[in-house]
Write a protein that holds these residues in place. Structure first.
Motif, PDB file in Angstrom:
ATOM      1  N   UNK A 195       1.049  -1.213   0.110  1.00 41.24           N
ATOM      2  CA  UNK A 195       0.157  -0.234   0.116  1.00 41.24           C
ATOM      3  C   UNK A 195       0.472   1.056  -0.315  1.00 41.24           C
ATOM      4  N   UNK A 196       2.028   1.165   0.714  1.00 40.80           N
ATOM      5  CA  UNK A 196       2.853   2.729   1.012  1.00 40.80           C
ATOM      6  C   UNK A 196       3.858   3.001  -0.440  1.00 40.80           C
ATOM      7  N   UNK A 197       3.977   0.848  -1.240  1.00 39.82           N
ATOM      8  CA  UNK A 197       4.634   1.588  -2.104  1.00 39.82           C
ATOM      9  C   UNK A 197       3.615   2.687  -3.353  1.00 39.82           C
ATOM     10  N   UNK A 198       2.835   1.818  -3.696  1.00 34.39           N
ATOM     11  CA  UNK A 198       0.697   1.796  -4.049  1.00 34.39           C
ATOM     12  C   UNK A 198       0.979   4.117  -4.405  1.00 34.39           C
ATOM     13  N   UNK A 199       1.314   4.141  -2.635  1.00 32.66           N
ATOM     14  CA  UNK A 199       1.001   5.618  -2.370  1.00 32.66           C
ATOM     15  C   UNK A 199       2.229   6.429  -2.713  1.00 32.66           C
ATOM     16  N   UNK A 200       3.409   5.889  -2.845  1.00 33.81           N
ATOM     17  CA  UNK A 200       4.828   6.841  -3.461  1.00 33.81           C
ATOM     18  C   UNK A 200       4.863   7.048  -5.181  1.00 33.81           C
ATOM     19  N   UNK A 213       9.123  -2.904  -1.270  1.00 35.55           N
ATOM     20  CA  UNK A 213       8.211  -3.530  -0.630  1.00 35.55           C
ATOM     21  C   UNK A 213       9.193  -4.643  -0.039  1.00 35.55           C
ATOM     22  N   UNK A 214       9.797  -3.720   1.634  1.00 32.31           N
ATOM     23  CA  UNK A 214      10.531  -4.018   2.289  1.00 32.31           C
ATOM     24  C   UNK A 214       9.423  -4.566   4.524  1.00 32.31           C
ATOM     25  N   UNK A 337      -1.250   4.574   9.924  1.00 34.40           N
ATOM     26  CA  UNK A 337      -0.241   3.950  10.996  1.00 34.40           C
ATOM     27  C   UNK A 337       0.535   3.059   9.484  1.00 34.40           C
ATOM     28  N   UNK A 338       1.408   4.368   9.118  1.00 31.95           N
ATOM     29  CA  UNK A 338       2.184   3.219   7.636  1.00 31.95           C
ATOM     30  C   UNK A 338       2.350   1.725   8.749  1.00 31.95           C
ATOM     31  N   UNK A 339       3.259   1.019   8.949  1.00 33.40           N
ATOM     32  CA  UNK A 339       3.040  -0.240   9.663  1.00 33.40           C
ATOM     33  C   UNK A 339       2.052  -0.617  11.001  1.00 33.40           C
ATOM     34  N   UNK A 340       2.830  -0.003  12.199  1.00 30.83           N
ATOM     35  CA  UNK A 340       1.780  -0.937  13.582  1.00 30.83           C
ATOM     36  C   UNK A 340       3.171  -1.322  14.127  1.00 30.83           C
ATOM     37  N   UNK A 341       3.907  -1.290  14.428  1.00 27.51           N
ATOM     38  CA  UNK A 341       5.270  -2.523  15.091  1.00 27.51           C
ATOM     39  C   UNK A 341       4.170  -2.709  16.325  1.00 27.51           C
ATOM     40  N   UNK A 342       3.921  -2.066  17.119  1.00 27.13           N
ATOM     41  CA  UNK A 342       3.219  -2.501  18.258  1.00 27.13           C
ATOM     42  C   UNK A 342       2.064  -3.875  17.928  1.00 27.13           C
ATOM     43  N   UNK A 343       1.113  -3.493  16.591  1.00 29.25           N
ATOM     44  CA  UNK A 343       0.221  -4.554  16.615  1.00 29.25           C
ATOM     45  C   UNK A 343       0.976  -5.730  16.951  1.00 29.25           C
ATOM     46  N   UNK A 361      -1.354  -1.074   8.948  1.00 28.13           N
ATOM     47  CA  UNK A 361      -2.319  -2.328   9.582  1.00 28.13           C
ATOM     48  C   UNK A 361      -3.065  -3.513   8.984  1.00 28.13           C
ATOM     49  N   UNK A 362      -3.809  -3.055   8.260  1.00 30.31           N
ATOM     50  CA  UNK A 362      -3.873  -4.645   7.399  1.00 30.31           C
ATOM     51  C   UNK A 362      -3.203  -5.385   6.954  1.00 30.31           C
TER      52      UNK A 362
END
Ligand code: UDP
Length: 452
Positions: A195-200, A213-214, A337-343, A361-362
């Motif tokens: 998703x972030x790659x698509x946004x970029x 994507x990493x 949330x660009x990723x969400x390490x807490x989750x 988060x998904x």
């Protein structure tokens, strides 16, 4: 695109791609030595620490450049063998916020360039910048040193501005422009998720061939299931409590208020729950608005739930793991949330997650398997999702552990090394070393005058 050089990245590591020996990591606005969970220290800091350690373990030295924020800091700190943190003087030590830092980038860049100039050419093989402020520094260093720039945005202003919470200030236009410049100049862009790659690509016109994507990872030894009763004793909650946990920097974007409203809804629907409901909010302020813990406390009072909410200061990893283990559900209601390490960390400890279906988060949460994703921020939906998770807790806890085990910092590091190697290989194939370029330019000038 202006300024873009004719590289032909493939995203693949070729047999000839040289491994880096030394990485210059740029983290201008926050230090890997800071405790995450307050101010500007969060997932980015954890990312830099975990990856740097693992690079060093592979024999790749890492030098992290970060701004000195106190006169007590030594100029150089060895974080672990092979990882050096360099404190750069750029502006006054204290009193500068993140929004003041663009004015200090020239000073920061000068210090980075001077450090490199103390060594033989080729001291660093690659630059890895974290957040756009570092990308601005990396862009110039890359051109001077003739080494590739790998950039991780961590968050993107356009994405953030599209998901603002009440009380959140929009990111300034200067940041949007700065990010666009870094995206155009970097040799590799590292996105946490597809998703972030698509946004970029869509929002910043990034070159898809340079955008990789990493996924980030989780430390499965540190964040592991354990004795829940012991964890509850350590954290100070009763054996029979229903524990809802929020972990993170307290700011409107993270929406801890949604959890408080959801808890109030649970109590309104089931007043008997009051005797055993416990909401833990772990973290400290970052930014403005609901960042004020007092405001969050006032919200708890106004909702009539102050007696079941406990605010806990930022915790080091071992103590944080006890909080995850002690919880029935971790709640991540972020607006973005660009990723969400807490989750991921909560799941690794066997705690299912209720999270907003936004950003990374998904990816971090497997909906219906390791937790429940919620569309929007209606507290009633969060209350319903929490009930659902509590009913199926054992099943979801097993799913949570399995899902978290799919992520690892070792794999993150391996993918980054591949990205570094491919970028170095391409740059060495296309670009001559900087000193050679300067000599060639001088020769051309002496023979034919300035190029037109
Ligand atoms: N964290 C921590 N102690 C705390 C609160 C948070 O060490 O008291 C760490 C947490 O373990 C996680 C990071 O801060 O690794 C937060 O990362 P996340 O991606 O969830 O959010 P970000 O801060 O990047 O927005």
């Amino acid at each position: 695109m202006p300024g873009r050089r004719p590289l032909r990245p493939t995203g693949q590591r070729t047999g000839r791609s040289p491994l880096p020996r030394r990485v210059a990591t740029l983290s201008v606005h926050t230090s890997p030595l800071d405790q995450p969970g307050a101010g500007d220290a969060g997932g980015l800091n954890v990312y830099v620490v975990e990856v740097s350690r693992r690079l060093a373990a592979r024999g790749i030295a890492v030098e992290v450049f970060t701004r000195a924020t106190s006169s007590d800091l030594p100029p150089v700190v060895e974080m672990v063998p092979g990882v050096t943190v360099r404190h750069v003087s750029a502006g006054p030590f204290e009193g500068l916020g993140k929004h003041d830092l663009p004015a200090q980038l020239c000073a920061f860049t000068a210090a980075v360039l001077r450090e490199e100039a103390r060594h033989e050419p080729g001291h660093y093989d690659v630059l890895h910048s974290h957040y756009w402020l570092s990308g601005q520094v990396g862009w110039l260093a890359r051109d001077r040193w003739g080494v590739p720039l790998v950039h991780s945005a961590h968050t993107l202003a356009k994405v953030k501005n599209a998901a603002l919470a009440d009380g959140d200030e929009p990111e300034p236009r200067a940041r949007v422009i700065g990010e666009e410049q870094v995206v155009a100049e970097a040799d590799r862009l590292i996105a946490n998720t597809a998703e972030e790659a698509r946004q970029l690509v869509r929002w910043y016109d990034a070159d898809p061939a340079r955008t990789l994507v990493v996924p980030p990872g989780v430390d499965l030894e540190r964040f592991a299931p354990g004795d829940r009763a012991a964890a509850r004793r350590a954290v100070g909650v009763a054996d029979d409590a229903l524990v809802l946990l929020f972990v993170g920097r307290i700011q409107p974007l993270k929406a801890p208020d949604v959890l408080l409203h959801a808890a109030a809804r649970l109590l309104a629907d089931e007043p008997g729950l009051r005797a055993r409901l416990q909401v833990l909010v772990v973290g400290a302020p970052s930014g403005s608005g609901l960042a004020e813990p007092r405001q969050l406390q006032e919200l708890a009072v106004s909702l009539g739930i102050a007696d079941v909410v406990r605010f806990v200061p930022p915790q080091a990893p071992a103590a944080l793991a006890e909080h995850y283990r002690a919880a029935d559900v971790a709640v991540v209601p972020s607006h973005n949330e660009s990723f969400g390490l807490v989750a991921l960390e909560a799941q690794a400890c066997g705690t299912p997650v209720v999270a907003a279906a936004v950003g990374g988060l998904p990816t971090a949460v497997d909906d219906g398997v390791s937790g429940v994703l919620v569309d929007g921020h209606d507290p009633a939906d969060y209350a319903a999702a929490i009930r659902k998770v509590v009913e199926q807790r054992d099943l979801l806890a097993a799913g949570a552990r399995r899902h978290a085990a799919r992520f690892s910092w070792d794999r993150t590091t391996e993918s980054l090394v591949d990205a570094y190697a491919a970028a170095i290989g391409e740059m060495r194939a296309v670009v001559r070393p900087p000193r050679e370029r300067v000599r060639a330019a001088v020769r051309a000038f002496s023979v034919g005058g300035p190029a037109r």
